[in-house]
Design a protein around this motif. Sequence first.
Motif, PDB file in Angstrom:
ATOM      1  N   PRO A  86       0.745  -0.822  -0.779  1.00 20.64           N
ATOM      2  CA  PRO A  86      -0.204   0.142  -0.218  1.00 20.64           C
ATOM      3  C   PRO A  86       1.069   1.380   0.124  1.00 20.64           C
ATOM      4  O   PRO A  86       1.137   1.738   1.266  1.00 20.64           O
ATOM      5  CB  PRO A  86      -0.783  -0.199   0.901  1.00 20.64           C
ATOM      6  CG  PRO A  86      -0.377  -1.075   2.390  1.00 20.64           C
ATOM      7  CD  PRO A  86       0.821  -1.890   1.416  1.00 20.64           C
ATOM      8  N   ASN A  87       1.341   1.277  -1.044  1.00 23.39           N
ATOM      9  CA  ASN A  87       1.823   2.891  -1.188  1.00 23.39           C
ATOM     10  C   ASN A  87       1.384   3.394  -2.880  1.00 23.39           C
ATOM     11  O   ASN A  87       1.447   2.750  -3.801  1.00 23.39           O
ATOM     12  CB  ASN A  87       3.708   2.509  -1.486  1.00 23.39           C
ATOM     13  CG  ASN A  87       3.917   1.954  -2.578  1.00 23.39           C
ATOM     14  OD1 ASN A  87       3.472   1.725  -3.672  1.00 23.39           O
ATOM     15  ND2 ASN A  87       4.953   0.867  -1.782  1.00 23.39           N
ATOM     16  N   LYS A  88       2.212   4.806  -3.366  1.00 22.85           N
ATOM     17  CA  LYS A  88       1.650   5.408  -3.960  1.00 22.85           C
ATOM     18  C   LYS A  88       2.080   5.103  -5.913  1.00 22.85           C
ATOM     19  O   LYS A  88       1.558   4.648  -6.159  1.00 22.85           O
ATOM     20  CB  LYS A  88       2.564   7.156  -3.851  1.00 22.85           C
ATOM     21  CG  LYS A  88       2.675   7.467  -5.129  1.00 22.85           C
ATOM     22  CD  LYS A  88       2.803   8.946  -5.648  1.00 22.85           C
ATOM     23  CE  LYS A  88       3.038   9.942  -6.697  1.00 22.85           C
ATOM     24  NZ  LYS A  88       3.521  11.138  -6.789  1.00 22.85           N
ATOM     25  N   LYS A  89       3.552   3.988  -5.428  1.00 24.15           N
ATOM     26  CA  LYS A  89       4.104   3.529  -6.406  1.00 24.15           C
ATOM     27  C   LYS A  89       2.993   2.302  -6.738  1.00 24.15           C
ATOM     28  O   LYS A  89       2.232   2.363  -7.912  1.00 24.15           O
ATOM     29  CB  LYS A  89       5.308   2.767  -6.696  1.00 24.15           C
ATOM     30  CG  LYS A  89       5.633   2.398  -7.586  1.00 24.15           C
ATOM     31  CD  LYS A  89       7.051   2.124  -7.221  1.00 24.15           C
ATOM     32  CE  LYS A  89       7.786   0.511  -8.710  1.00 24.15           C
ATOM     33  NZ  LYS A  89       9.512   0.685  -8.371  1.00 24.15           N
ATOM     34  N   SER A  90       2.536   1.683  -5.498  1.00 21.99           N
ATOM     35  CA  SER A  90       1.518   0.481  -6.358  1.00 21.99           C
ATOM     36  C   SER A  90      -0.125   0.426  -6.654  1.00 21.99           C
ATOM     37  O   SER A  90      -0.397  -0.162  -7.530  1.00 21.99           O
ATOM     38  CB  SER A  90       1.192  -0.572  -5.068  1.00 21.99           C
ATOM     39  OG  SER A  90       2.594  -1.013  -5.004  1.00 21.99           O
ATOM     40  N   ILE A  91      -0.191   1.546  -6.147  1.00 16.14           N
ATOM     41  CA  ILE A  91      -1.596   2.192  -6.002  1.00 16.14           C
ATOM     42  C   ILE A  91      -1.671   2.353  -7.381  1.00 16.14           C
ATOM     43  O   ILE A  91      -2.299   3.178  -8.493  1.00 16.14           O
ATOM     44  CB  ILE A  91      -2.086   2.848  -5.246  1.00 16.14           C
ATOM     45  CG1 ILE A  91      -2.146   2.329  -3.904  1.00 16.14           C
ATOM     46  CG2 ILE A  91      -3.607   3.281  -5.721  1.00 16.14           C
ATOM     47  CD1 ILE A  91      -2.822   3.075  -2.590  1.00 16.14           C
ATOM     48  N   LEU A  92      -0.463   3.988  -8.286  1.00 14.00           N
ATOM     49  CA  LEU A  92      -0.563   3.733  -9.553  1.00 14.00           C
ATOM     50  C   LEU A  92      -0.192   3.211 -10.542  1.00 14.00           C
ATOM     51  O   LEU A  92      -0.871   3.635 -11.511  1.00 14.00           O
ATOM     52  CB  LEU A  92       0.494   5.125  -9.112  1.00 14.00           C
ATOM     53  CG  LEU A  92       0.842   6.631  -9.115  1.00 14.00           C
ATOM     54  CD1 LEU A  92       1.711   7.155  -9.361  1.00 14.00           C
ATOM     55  CD2 LEU A  92      -0.238   7.134  -9.825  1.00 14.00           C
ATOM     56  N   ALA A  93      -0.373   2.223 -10.317  1.00 11.36           N
ATOM     57  CA  ALA A  93       0.265   1.031 -11.501  1.00 11.36           C
ATOM     58  C   ALA A  93      -1.484   0.289 -11.678  1.00 11.36           C
ATOM     59  O   ALA A  93      -1.512  -0.133 -12.924  1.00 11.36           O
ATOM     60  CB  ALA A  93       0.929  -0.069 -10.739  1.00 11.36           C
ATOM     61  N   LEU A  94      -2.183   0.574 -10.510  1.00 14.31           N
ATOM     62  CA  LEU A  94      -3.894   0.509 -11.151  1.00 14.31           C
ATOM     63  C   LEU A  94      -4.015   1.515 -11.308  1.00 14.31           C
ATOM     64  O   LEU A  94      -5.198   1.293 -11.885  1.00 14.31           O
ATOM     65  CB  LEU A  94      -4.456  -0.526  -9.153  1.00 14.31           C
ATOM     66  CG  LEU A  94      -3.755  -1.897  -8.523  1.00 14.31           C
ATOM     67  CD1 LEU A  94      -4.000  -1.623  -7.128  1.00 14.31           C
ATOM     68  CD2 LEU A  94      -3.875  -2.971  -9.326  1.00 14.31           C
TER      69      LEU A  94
END
Length: 218
Positions: free
Chosen positions: A176-184
Amino acid sequence: MKNLLFLFIFLSSGAMAQYEILPFGDVIRTPIKEKKYTDVEGTPYLIDKWSKGKVTLINGKHYQYDSLKYNLMDDKLIFVDAGKMMYFAEPVAKFELMDSKSGNYLKYKNGLPAIDALSNTSYFQIINDNKAGLYKRINKSITESKQYGSAVVIKAFHTTSSYYSLKNGIFSKIVPNKKSILALFDDKENQFDEYLKNQKVDFKNDADLDKIFTYLNK
């Protein structure tokens, strides 16, 4: 013949009505015995005290209870009937447990795709159940340790949490961080940046993660 048919219909409807009142089948007469972890520090339950809650069975029926517990070690929900602990005879599809600290309900469901060592009967906490959803899996295990210079083994429950996302039928583990969420949500980078500028966000806070997924799902 008509009398016999009437009797059959009467008995059948009576059995159905009884099922509505007692939806747990034979488990009502088969109480479970709580496994005691007397030499382990902590609790195997999500919430150690009995909690009020709501249950949805796989057949779609809904029930409310004053005494529910979720055993994380067994990944099973239990209830109390006439002072005895019971498992549900009918599979539980969803349940909610009241968190006495916040007064909010913690929502859980199964039926998600199998992943890692988890099956589609494993329960996940619902953080956000949108088109692109976020779910949390909480596990407990027993760890052993020794204090320095001591031969005494200390056993304790160890809690770990993992997050998963379901989007377009793909169930994947995420951080749960910015990078992982942006990948979605790779098409909403500008909106996400604007959101983070205007909102104070703690990526370790489930309520904040819920708000992020709600915003990006719009």
